[in-house]
Design an enzyme around this catalytic site. Sequence first.
Site, PDB file in Angstrom:
ATOM      1  N   GLY A   1      -2.683  -2.061  -7.236  1.00 62.09           N
ATOM      2  CA  GLY A   1      -1.462  -2.861  -7.339  1.00 62.09           C
ATOM      3  C   GLY A   1      -1.611  -3.988  -8.360  1.00 62.09           C
ATOM      4  O   GLY A   1      -2.710  -4.512  -8.572  1.00 62.09           O
TER       5      GLY A   1
ATOM      6  N   HIS B   1       0.844  -1.212   0.000  1.00 59.33           N
ATOM      7  CA  HIS B   1       0.000   0.000   0.000  1.00 59.33           C
ATOM      8  C   HIS B   1       0.872   1.251   0.000  1.00 59.33           C
ATOM      9  O   HIS B   1       0.562   2.240  -0.656  1.00 59.33           O
ATOM     10  CB  HIS B   1      -0.879   0.050   1.258  1.00 59.33           C
ATOM     11  CG  HIS B   1      -1.870  -1.063   1.363  1.00 59.33           C
ATOM     12  ND1 HIS B   1      -1.704  -2.102   2.240  1.00 59.33           N
ATOM     13  CD2 HIS B   1      -3.024  -1.298   0.700  1.00 59.33           C
ATOM     14  CE1 HIS B   1      -2.730  -2.933   2.127  1.00 59.33           C
ATOM     15  NE2 HIS B   1      -3.548  -2.474   1.201  1.00 59.33           N
TER      16      HIS B   1
ATOM     17  N   LYS C   1      -0.403  -6.887  -8.026  1.00 58.19           N
ATOM     18  CA  LYS C   1      -0.488  -8.215  -7.427  1.00 58.19           C
ATOM     19  C   LYS C   1      -1.900  -8.791  -7.679  1.00 58.19           C
ATOM     20  O   LYS C   1      -2.060  -9.947  -8.008  1.00 58.19           O
ATOM     21  CB  LYS C   1      -0.198  -8.189  -5.928  1.00 58.19           C
ATOM     22  CG  LYS C   1      -0.070  -9.610  -5.392  1.00 58.19           C
ATOM     23  CD  LYS C   1      -0.102  -9.699  -3.908  1.00 58.19           C
ATOM     24  CE  LYS C   1      -1.394  -9.334  -3.338  1.00 58.19           C
ATOM     25  NZ  LYS C   1      -2.203 -10.362  -2.746  1.00 58.19           N
ATOM     26  N   ASP C   2      -2.901  -7.904  -7.537  1.00 58.67           N
ATOM     27  CA  ASP C   2      -4.284  -8.324  -7.819  1.00 58.67           C
ATOM     28  C   ASP C   2      -4.572  -8.025  -9.284  1.00 58.67           C
ATOM     29  O   ASP C   2      -5.356  -7.133  -9.615  1.00 58.67           O
ATOM     30  CB  ASP C   2      -5.241  -7.569  -6.893  1.00 58.67           C
ATOM     31  CG  ASP C   2      -4.989  -7.916  -5.444  1.00 58.67           C
ATOM     32  OD1 ASP C   2      -5.038  -9.105  -5.102  1.00 58.67           O
ATOM     33  OD2 ASP C   2      -4.705  -7.002  -4.648  1.00 58.67           O
TER      34      ASP C   2
HETATM   35  O1  PAF Z   1      -7.639  -4.610  -3.324  1.00 58.70           O
HETATM   36  C1  PAF Z   1      -8.368  -4.285  -2.357  1.00 58.70           C
HETATM   37  O2  PAF Z   1      -7.911  -3.922  -1.273  1.00 58.70           O
HETATM   38  C2  PAF Z   1      -9.881  -4.321  -2.526  1.00 58.70           C
HETATM   39  O3  PAF Z   1     -10.249  -5.325  -3.396  1.00 58.70           O
HETATM   40  C3  PAF Z   1     -10.468  -2.966  -2.974  1.00 58.70           C
HETATM   41  C4  PAF Z   1      -9.942  -2.542  -4.330  1.00 58.70           C
HETATM   42  C5  PAF Z   1     -10.144  -1.893  -1.944  1.00 58.70           C
HETATM   43  C6  PAF Z   1     -11.997  -3.049  -3.104  1.00 58.70           C
HETATM   44  O4  PAF Z   1     -12.606  -3.376  -1.892  1.00 58.70           O
END
Ligand code: PAF
Length: 280
Positions: A147, A37, A149-150
């Site tokens: 990110g 983050h 990663k997702d």
């Molecule tokens: O990646 C995340 O933390 C969550 O999927 C998000 C984008 C905040 C949506 O709830």
Amino acid sequence: MNIINSVEEQEKLCNRLTDDNIKISLIPTMGNLHLGHESLLKASLNDDYRIVSLFVNPLQFNNYKDYENYPKTIKKDLKILKSYNIDCLFMPSKEDMILKTNHDIERKLPDFANILCGKFRKSHFQGVYSIVKKLFNIIKPQKAYFGKKDFQQLLLIKYLVKECFKNNIEIIECETIREKNGLAMSSRNNNLSIKQNRLAALVYNELVSLKKSLKNNNISLFPKLREEIIRKLSKQDIKIEYLDILCRNNLNTPTEKDIDVNIFVAFYIGDVRLIDNIEI
Ligand code: PAF
């Protein structure tokens, strides 16, 4: 840092900022902030007005226990956000975000949302789509940070921006941040013991050697190497949920000619589920 808990108040503030031509950036999170983050917070440092949302979205958990166990570290999160001079933290209640409004939860998502995580976590992407759409409508950002990663989530967000916001939100893609041993940073890493953390990093090592083998040869070797890796990792009690190679821009199955491909993996260490991906 301005802390706002109500949707109405956040909307009012963002309407005012938009009327004053102030460009808003959004960094959506579910809290439990880590270095992954922080890389998003860093990337946004020069933006006009930066809003971080912190909302643990129940709609995207397919398992209630997983939702309840999601780590909450608000004091630490506040410190981090202040240290990056974030202008506003939007921390709405479940009532405000979910119960009081209509949702796009039934919307048919593109086919790529039904494979990889979409196949194993039913309704997960419906939940992500619905809540990010709501955040975008409340905050009206010019830019939003996500990110890699997702990766599948990132593609879905780009789809959402095209479908519902006429591509008027710039999506900033940030690289995956890794622990020293290579394990991708994730809030779920908190649920691993030291030994499990070491095991989880083995999966990343396998992705790196797979990348090398495929670069030197070609992707037709993938099915054979995949079986070998799954067998090898299962001896260490690592359960692979999926391990696939797919085109980066649409998650189609690649042909020999496709060069923009990623390897995607989801796996379990004990009952902790982790995901990762790397570019080939
Ligand atoms: O990646 C995340 O933390 C969550 O999927 C998000 C984008 C905040 C949506 O709830």
